[in-house]
Write a protein that holds these residues in place. Structure first.
Motif, mmCIF file in Angstrom:
data_model
loop_
_atom_site.group_PDB
_atom_site.id
_atom_site.type_symbol
_atom_site.label_atom_id
_atom_site.label_comp_id
_atom_site.label_asym_id
_atom_site.label_seq_id
_atom_site.Cartn_x
_atom_site.Cartn_y
_atom_site.Cartn_z
ATOM 1 N N PHE A 192 -1.619 3.300 9.660
ATOM 2 C CA PHE A 192 -2.746 2.879 8.826
ATOM 3 C C PHE A 192 -2.823 3.684 7.539
ATOM 4 O O PHE A 192 -3.285 3.210 6.524
ATOM 5 C CB PHE A 192 -4.056 3.013 9.598
ATOM 6 C CG PHE A 192 -4.278 1.891 10.560
ATOM 7 C CD1 PHE A 192 -4.967 2.100 11.747
ATOM 8 C CD2 PHE A 192 -3.799 0.627 10.300
ATOM 9 C CE1 PHE A 192 -5.169 1.064 12.637
ATOM 10 C CE2 PHE A 192 -3.994 -0.422 11.189
ATOM 11 C CZ PHE A 192 -4.684 -0.191 12.359
ATOM 12 N N MET A 198 -4.123 9.153 -10.923
ATOM 13 C CA MET A 198 -3.969 9.943 -9.702
ATOM 14 C C MET A 198 -2.809 9.425 -8.884
ATOM 15 O O MET A 198 -1.982 10.171 -8.376
ATOM 16 C CB MET A 198 -5.224 9.802 -8.833
ATOM 17 C CG MET A 198 -6.396 10.609 -9.209
ATOM 18 S SD MET A 198 -7.527 10.454 -7.832
ATOM 19 C CE MET A 198 -9.032 10.165 -8.680
ATOM 20 N N LEU A 254 -1.520 7.330 -0.789
ATOM 21 C CA LEU A 254 -2.672 7.832 -1.529
ATOM 22 C C LEU A 254 -3.823 6.840 -1.543
ATOM 23 O O LEU A 254 -4.954 7.183 -1.227
ATOM 24 C CB LEU A 254 -2.265 8.185 -2.957
ATOM 25 C CG LEU A 254 -3.263 9.184 -3.538
ATOM 26 C CD1 LEU A 254 -3.049 10.534 -2.906
ATOM 27 C CD2 LEU A 254 -3.134 9.256 -5.030
ATOM 28 N N THR A 255 -3.549 5.594 -1.911
ATOM 29 C CA THR A 255 -4.647 4.615 -1.946
ATOM 30 C C THR A 255 -5.159 4.374 -0.535
ATOM 31 O O THR A 255 -6.328 4.081 -0.339
ATOM 32 C CB THR A 255 -4.205 3.265 -2.537
ATOM 33 O OG1 THR A 255 -2.910 2.966 -2.045
ATOM 34 C CG2 THR A 255 -4.191 3.312 -4.036
ATOM 35 N N ALA A 256 -4.268 4.528 0.450
ATOM 36 C CA ALA A 256 -4.713 4.307 1.825
ATOM 37 C C ALA A 256 -5.836 5.275 2.174
ATOM 38 O O ALA A 256 -6.793 4.909 2.838
ATOM 39 C CB ALA A 256 -3.548 4.464 2.789
ATOM 40 N N ILE A 257 -5.713 6.510 1.725
ATOM 41 C CA ILE A 257 -6.727 7.497 2.091
ATOM 42 C C ILE A 257 -7.881 7.524 1.083
ATOM 43 O O ILE A 257 -9.041 7.532 1.456
ATOM 44 C CB ILE A 257 -6.094 8.909 2.161
ATOM 45 C CG1 ILE A 257 -5.136 8.978 3.329
ATOM 46 C CG2 ILE A 257 -7.177 9.951 2.298
ATOM 47 C CD1 ILE A 257 -5.792 8.937 4.672
ATOM 48 N N LEU A 258 -7.556 7.527 -0.203
ATOM 49 C CA LEU A 258 -8.616 7.670 -1.200
ATOM 50 C C LEU A 258 -9.407 6.391 -1.380
ATOM 51 O O LEU A 258 -10.563 6.431 -1.772
ATOM 52 C CB LEU A 258 -8.018 8.070 -2.551
ATOM 53 C CG LEU A 258 -7.830 9.556 -2.777
ATOM 54 C CD1 LEU A 258 -7.276 9.784 -4.176
ATOM 55 C CD2 LEU A 258 -9.146 10.293 -2.630
ATOM 56 N N GLY A 259 -8.747 5.270 -1.185
ATOM 57 C CA GLY A 259 -9.466 4.014 -1.308
ATOM 58 C C GLY A 259 -9.959 3.784 -2.722
ATOM 59 O O GLY A 259 -9.214 3.903 -3.689
ATOM 60 N N GLU A 260 -11.256 3.496 -2.834
ATOM 61 C CA GLU A 260 -11.777 3.112 -4.158
ATOM 62 C C GLU A 260 -11.870 4.299 -5.095
ATOM 63 O O GLU A 260 -12.117 4.137 -6.279
ATOM 64 C CB GLU A 260 -13.149 2.450 -4.011
ATOM 65 C CG GLU A 260 -14.230 3.325 -3.419
ATOM 66 C CD GLU A 260 -14.088 3.491 -1.918
ATOM 67 O OE1 GLU A 260 -13.655 2.531 -1.274
ATOM 68 O OE2 GLU A 260 -14.377 4.594 -1.421
ATOM 69 N N ARG A 261 -11.690 5.482 -4.582
ATOM 70 C CA ARG A 261 -11.768 6.645 -5.483
ATOM 71 C C ARG A 261 -10.480 6.861 -6.251
ATOM 72 O O ARG A 261 -10.435 7.655 -7.179
ATOM 73 C CB ARG A 261 -12.036 7.914 -4.660
ATOM 74 C CG ARG A 261 -13.469 8.069 -4.285
ATOM 75 C CD ARG A 261 -13.614 9.274 -3.377
ATOM 76 N NE ARG A 261 -14.978 9.480 -2.976
ATOM 77 C CZ ARG A 261 -15.659 8.694 -2.180
ATOM 78 N NH1 ARG A 261 -15.090 7.608 -1.701
ATOM 79 N NH2 ARG A 261 -16.898 8.966 -1.860
ATOM 80 N N ALA A 262 -9.419 6.188 -5.846
ATOM 81 C CA ALA A 262 -8.137 6.442 -6.497
ATOM 82 C C ALA A 262 -8.101 5.809 -7.867
ATOM 83 O O ALA A 262 -8.358 4.630 -8.032
ATOM 84 C CB ALA A 262 -7.025 5.878 -5.629
ATOM 85 N N THR A 263 -7.767 6.614 -8.871
ATOM 86 C CA THR A 263 -7.559 6.019 -10.196
ATOM 87 C C THR A 263 -6.068 5.895 -10.416
ATOM 88 O O THR A 263 -5.270 6.540 -9.743
ATOM 89 C CB THR A 263 -8.148 6.903 -11.300
ATOM 90 O OG1 THR A 263 -7.455 8.156 -11.254
ATOM 91 C CG2 THR A 263 -9.626 7.118 -11.103
ATOM 92 N N GLY A 293 0.825 -1.198 0.000
ATOM 93 C CA GLY A 293 0.000 0.000 0.000
ATOM 94 C C GLY A 293 0.858 1.246 0.000
ATOM 95 O O GLY A 293 2.067 1.200 0.176
#
Lengths: 335, 520, 313
Positions: free
Chosen positions: C274, C49, C37-46, C34
């Motif tokens: 986290f 980005m 960025l993906t940790a915070i944005l989760g499924e919204r991350a493309t 991980g």
């Protein structure tokens, strides 16, 4: 004959443990006169150390002391704890066998002396410090001023014992109880310490009870000797007379079992058997099971401590041996 | 005869006492602190959901979350061909520092928001070509007609910032300037940031220059201040509320809802939300590790859906506070069209499983976030529900960052997920969930040419009825294809002291305090 | 050797340890799957980005290059900026560390204040009801997890009886003492239990020592014997135990800060792990390593102070 300053009347110290009830000090009667050195001799387990601690009421539970300890007109066993604390260190002091464990390892020796002074004298501040330095000088410690700051582990064995003596004498006690003070020291140092004790005794006008198992020490320092066996006093005599002519079978056995310093060599004769179990003392004389001279009379009932002083011994001579006469017939002990 | 005027007196007095009370500080307990208060660069709901109290948008979501109402713009409209969108700026509005709001500020803010280099939300304004100022009007020239534009202009990232003040902020690049400006944010909203002790508390005070008026004709807001206190532990947060030290607390665990409903001193609110909970299924023929993937089979996916007893799950995890999904869109999302979905039917599920050609004893793996009691409970329940089908469900736990990383990599067979809309339009969720090119349809691999076509058309469809029909069709196709196990929607559970009035958390999640007041 | 050179040498010994910690924590954080960025944005991350953000943060550089940059910054006094909170790490640490330190010290003081007198009572009244009660209560506390104790105290003394506020930190020094009393008690209770047990055993051992007899033979008052002779000797081993366990207090602080809503670094540490916020993770770990090392050095010094037999070798 002067009055005794300390008189033990039927002093008993009993320990009630899970294993049973054992009597460490079994009805001890003893007198101490001003300015004298009384030796208290016996094997390990004979109750000599417990006797000393009983005098100062330092015995820990489950031990209980009964009887009478007359000191300067008072019975120490009936005093309150605060009163007793004044006696301890103030009038009667005690020194222990192993100075490395008897001195607190984390406090400077100067502090350990000062404590006693603060407790028993009016001294404070610089006067207190001066007195501490004096005491260290008195016991023969070089550069006492610098040494005040040092810790016990920074002294040699003999020096530590001197420190302990200095602490014990801080408030000029009239009685010094010395529990095997030289046992842990080597022979040359031992000699120095004993000479020091005698010198201090004279200078300060103290009496001393010296507990030891070493007859050589007794010979060197004591004027009178009391012999203990299984918690009881079995013989009391002036030192020279004791060595010349013991009046108790145990004393005789003891003298035969130690090497003599004389020119003649003779074989050592150990006393057969072993000291009794203090929870189950035999009836009558407690030495009887090991005694060559024992008869039925000996085991029938406990022999009292008898005064056998006669015209040939001006001093008091006591013994608990019924057959003390038979001993002199057995021959003199060469020393 | 005198009775009637007593009646009127009572009514008048009653009305009077129902009027909002001014003053007071509302203490609100949040479960975590905001991170970064910049509309364009922020990442997290923690920022988005309180930002509109400081910054405002041209168009706003209506009270209680329905419809669109004027914000900083009083009027707006599309041109006939749909390629121009014009807004009229509200007069007399000032920023909290006193500077008047001008059309230049709007141009600046929108250009900043649509810049592809700035943050992750620029796509919401992707249809805007240029922004021009014409007096008190702002004209947006569009690349194509965009029916979602009004909703986009009501979304947090389109908030209006003061151009001159922002330009004065120190920084070598846009990011740094944003950081510097966010330390002392200046907006037109009802509140201003007074103090922020990160991780501990945030204090917003009343903006005396706010333009909107309350029921008494005086400027809003009614409150003097809001203090957010950060209390991560749920039990501690509730305790603080019960002891009276908090006036409100968000994110009440559903297990405690019934208890707080019974508390006479509290108002246990369940605000409708756009939050949907589901399981994404990897529909590709092969998994990331190369092994063959049974979930490629449609009948199997449908069987799993039929075998999941949503009502039971809702009872288990939300203690009855929720309802089954009726589409991949939440029922609060505009243009949602309820679908027949997959009502619980074990026989039908078994039949479909049989038809799928798989043997009983089929192993499937579900990834969940470690430490989430809810996900754990759901997973275990589903394990039991799918067992009679002949499916053996393996549960894998991992921390949330790992979960997200594996999701991004499509390295999963099944994963729990959830979604809350950021915009009051179905296009955001649809773009993520159903349109392959963005991120492979929530990484499921779902791809439908018809959906792609419909979506592209709907993005430019200005006729509302047509657009609704397009979305209805998309939802039908999606539901039939079942790339996810559709679970349930859940409300926002907020507990408030009885003194708190007119607070609302809209379905998008925004906490709206502008009309809130504290009764004495 | 004198005290100061002893301290200096110990401080110098810390430096290589520190370096090792730096390398370890740098590697460990980045080895976690991980990224921030993906940790915070989760499924919204493309994808785009994520790629863009990684580039901006320098996370697409090879690891040794990243480490070198990290070292360079560190020696200039720069710990970087928090990826998620967008503020300098040093600022975060300076804001929050004092809070955790306050809590930890408060807990340590309370632990000692509880443990020392109670250890004496328990030892002197060995095997009586008082001894059993004291040992029983502490044993119970040891078997309960920290957050459970915390929640119980919060509920009873905070929400029900209203003697203490329900969590939070307060604004003035006096308020800090008031607000932090329950959390410090929670945090310190386990430590108090450990200390009490150890000190009680120590005291019992010391009470049998000859020098205690000798002190009594000198006619000293019992309070003096206990307070001076017994305490100083008994504390020697307990002090070392105390120092070694203070590091553990910091771990417990994480949970306590969460339950009681205290804005310290404990909570920050959890959140940054986290959220894969590498600069914060690194900065905090280094700070902890430094603090714990200092505590160890201090413990050694105090131990040498208390026990003159320890030769500073």
């Amino acid at each position: 004959m002067s009055e005794p300053i300390l008189k033990l009347n039927n002093l008993c110290t009993v320990f009630h443990t899970a294993r049973g009830r054992f009597t460490a000090v079994d009805g001890v009667n003893l007198e101490l006169f001003p300015g004298e050195v009384l030796g208290l001799v016996g094997e390990s387990g004979s109750g000599k150390s417990v006797t000393l601690r009983s005098i100062l009421r330092l015995v820990r539970p489950p031990g209980r002391v009964s009887g009478e300890v007359r000191w300067r007109g008072r019975n120490l066993l009936s005093l309150s704890e605060p009163q007793m604390r004044q006696v301890r260190g103030g009038e009667i002091s005690m020194i222990f066998q192993e100075p490395m464990t008897a001195l607190n390892p984390v406090l400077p020796v100067g502090e350990q002396i000062a404590e006693t002074l603060r407790e028993h004298t009016e001294l404070s501040g610089n006067a207190l410090r001066q007195r501490a330095i004096e005491l260290l000088e008195l016991v023969g410690i070089p550069s006492p001023k610098e040494r005040l700051r040092d810790y016990p582990h920074q002294f040699s064995g003999g020096m530590r014992q001197r420190v302990m003596i200095a602490i014990a004498l801080a408030s000029n006690p009239k009685l010094l109880l010395a529990d095997e003070p030289t046992t842990a020291l080597d022979v040359t140092i031992q000699d120095q310490i004993l000479k020091l004790l005698l010198r201090l005794k004279d200078t300060l006008g103290m009496s001393v009870i010296l507990v030891t198992h070493d007859l050589g020490v007794v010979a060197q320092t004591c004027e009178r000797v009391a012999v203990m066996y299984a918690g009881r006093i079995v013989e009391v005599a002036p030192a020279a007379e004791l060595f010349a002519q013991p009046r108790h079978a145990y004393t005789l056995g003891l003298l035969n079992s130690v090497p003599g310093a004389g020119s003649t060599r003779r074989p050592l004769i150990p006393i057969p058997g072993a000291p009794p179990d203090l929870t189950a003392l035999p009836p009558g004389c407690s030495f009887a099971p090991r005694c060559a001279f024992a008869t039925d009379e000996c085991t029938a009932q406990r022999p009292p401590l008898m005064d056998i002083s006669g015209p040939e011994s001006p001093a008091v001579r006591l013994t608990a041996c019924i057959h003390h006469d038979a001993l002199s017939a057995a021959g003199e002990v060469t020393r | 005869m005198s009775k009637w005027w007593v009646g009127i007196l009572v009514v008048v007095l009653g009305l009077g006492s129902a009027a909002p009370v001014r003053g007071g500080t509302l203490v609100y307990g949040r479960y975590a602190d905001s991170l970064f208060l910049d509309p364009v660069f922020t990442d997290a709901n923690l920022d988005i959901w309180i930002m509109q109290n400081i910054y405002e948008t041209l168009i706003q979501i209506g009270p209680n979350g329905k419809g669109l109402v004027p914000g900083l713009a009083t009027q707006w409209g599309f041109s006939k061909d749909g390629k121009t969108f014009t807004l009229t700026l509200r007069p007399g509005v000032r920023f909290s520092d006193g500077t008047p709001l001008t059309a230049e500020d709007v141009k600046f803010s929108l250009e900043r928001a649509k810049n592809p280099d700035n943050g992750a939300w620029n796509f919401l304004l992707g249809s805007v070509n240029t922004v021009t100022v014409k007096g008190n009007q702002i004209v947006l020239d569009l690349k194509n007609p965009d029916p979602s534009l009004p909703a986009a202009l009501a979304t947090f990232n389109s908030a209006i910032l003061p151009k001159k003040l922002y330009a004065a902020a120190k920084g070598k690049n846009e990011q740094e300037r944003a950081k510097a400006f966010a330390e002392k944010p200046i907006g037109t909203g009802p509140f201003m940031l007074k103090e922020w002790k990160r991780g501990s508390s945030m204090t917003l005070v009343r903006n005396p220059l706010y333009w909107r008026k309350g029921a008494d004709g005086q400027p809003l807001p009614y409150l003097d201040a809001i203090r957010f206190e950060i209390i991560p532990d749920d039990s501690a947060r509730i305790l603080k509320l019960q002891s009276g030290e908090l006036d409100g607390a968000e994110f009440i665990p559903f297990a405690r809802v019934a208890e707080l409903q019974a508390d006479p001193k509290l108002n246990m609110k369940l605000f409708p939300s756009t939050r949907v909970n589901f399981i994404v299924m990897n529909t590709r023929p092969k998994l990331k590790n190369g092994s063959s993937n049974p979930l490629n089979n449609l009948k199997l996916r449908q069987a799993l859906n039929y075998a999941a007893d949503k009502q039971a799950l809702i009872k288990l995890v939300s203690f009855g506070n929720g309802k089954p999904m009726t589409s991949y869109l939440s029922s609060s999302t505009p243009l949602q069209a309820p679908q027949p979905m997959y009502p619980y039917d074990l026989d039908k599920a078994k039949q479909l499983f049989g038809e799928s050609g798989f043997q009983p004893g089929l192993e499937l793996t579900l990834q969940i976030v470690a430490g989430s009691a809810d996900q754990s409970a759901l997973a275990t329940a589903l394990q039991q529900m799918w067992e009679p089908l002949g499916v053996r469900l393996k549960i894998e736990q991992q921390d949330s960052a790992t979960q997200n990383a594996r999701y991004a990599d499509s390295d999963f067979q099944m994963q729990f997920n959830y979604w809350t809309d950021d915009i009051a339009d179905p296009n955001e969720l649809t773009a993520y969930a159903a349109v392959y090119k963005n991120n492979q349809s929530f990484q499921t691999g779902f791809q439908s040419d018809e959906v792609d076509r419909l979506f592209a058309a709907s993005q430019q469809e200005t006729n509302p009825a047509q657009r609704a029909a397009q979305y209805k069709r998309i939802q039908e196709i999606y539901t039939r294809a079942a790339p996810m196990v559709f679970l349930y929607e859940q409300p926002f559970a907020v507990a408030l002291s009885k003194r708190v009035r007119d607070f609302v958390q809209i379905p998008l999640g925004n906490n709206v305090f502008v009309n809130t007041y504290l009764e004495k | 050797m004198n005290r100061w050179s002893y301290v200096l040498i110990r401080v110098l010994q810390v430096i290589p340890t520190f370096f090792v910690v730096m390398v370890l924590v740098f590697a460990a954080a980045r080895l976690l799957p991980g990224d921030p960025l993906t940790a915070i944005l989760g499924e919204r991350a493309t994808e785009e980005m994520v790629v863009k953000a990684k580039h901006e943060l320098g996370l697409d550089q090879p690891l040794p290059v990243q480490f070198w940059i990290f070292l360079k910054d560190f020696f200039q006094g720069n710990l970087g900026d928090s990826i998620n909170l967008k503020v300098p790490v040093t600022r975060l640490i300076l804001e929050r560390m004092p809070v955790t330190l306050f809590l930890t010290l408060y807990a340590a003081v309370l632990a000692a204040a509880l443990a020392i007198p109670l250890a004496f009572v328990a030892a002197l009244r060995k095997d009586t009801w008082a001894d059993n009660l004291i040992r029983g209560v502490f044993q119970l506390g040891l078997s309960m997890p920290v957050f459970y104790i915390g929640l119980q105290l919060l509920t009873l003394l905070g929400a029900r009886l209203r003697w203490f506020p329900v969590g939070g930190y307060g604004n003035t020094f006096g308020e800090h003492l008031y607000y932090l009393f329950l959390p410090a008690l929670t945090l310190g209770f386990n430590l108090a239990a450990i200390l009490m047990r150890n000190l009680r055993a120590s005291i019992l051992e010391v009470l049998q020592a000859e020098y205690v007899d000798f002190a009594r033979a000198k006619g000293l008052r019992p309070s003096l014997i206990l307070g001076k002779h017994v305490l100083r000797n008994a504390l020697i081993s307990t002090v070392t135990l105390f120092g070694l366990n203070i590091g553990g207090l910091i771990g417990g602080a994480v949970i306590t800060e969460t339950v009681f809503a205290i804005p310290g670094v404990g909570r920050l540490m959890v959140d940054s792990i986290f959220g894969r916020d590498y600069p914060v993770i690194q900065g905090l770990t280094l700070t902890f390593a430094l603090l714990v090392s200092l505590v160890f050095i201090l413990t050694d010094v105090i131990h040498a102070q208390l026990d003159p037999r320890v030769e500073a070798a």
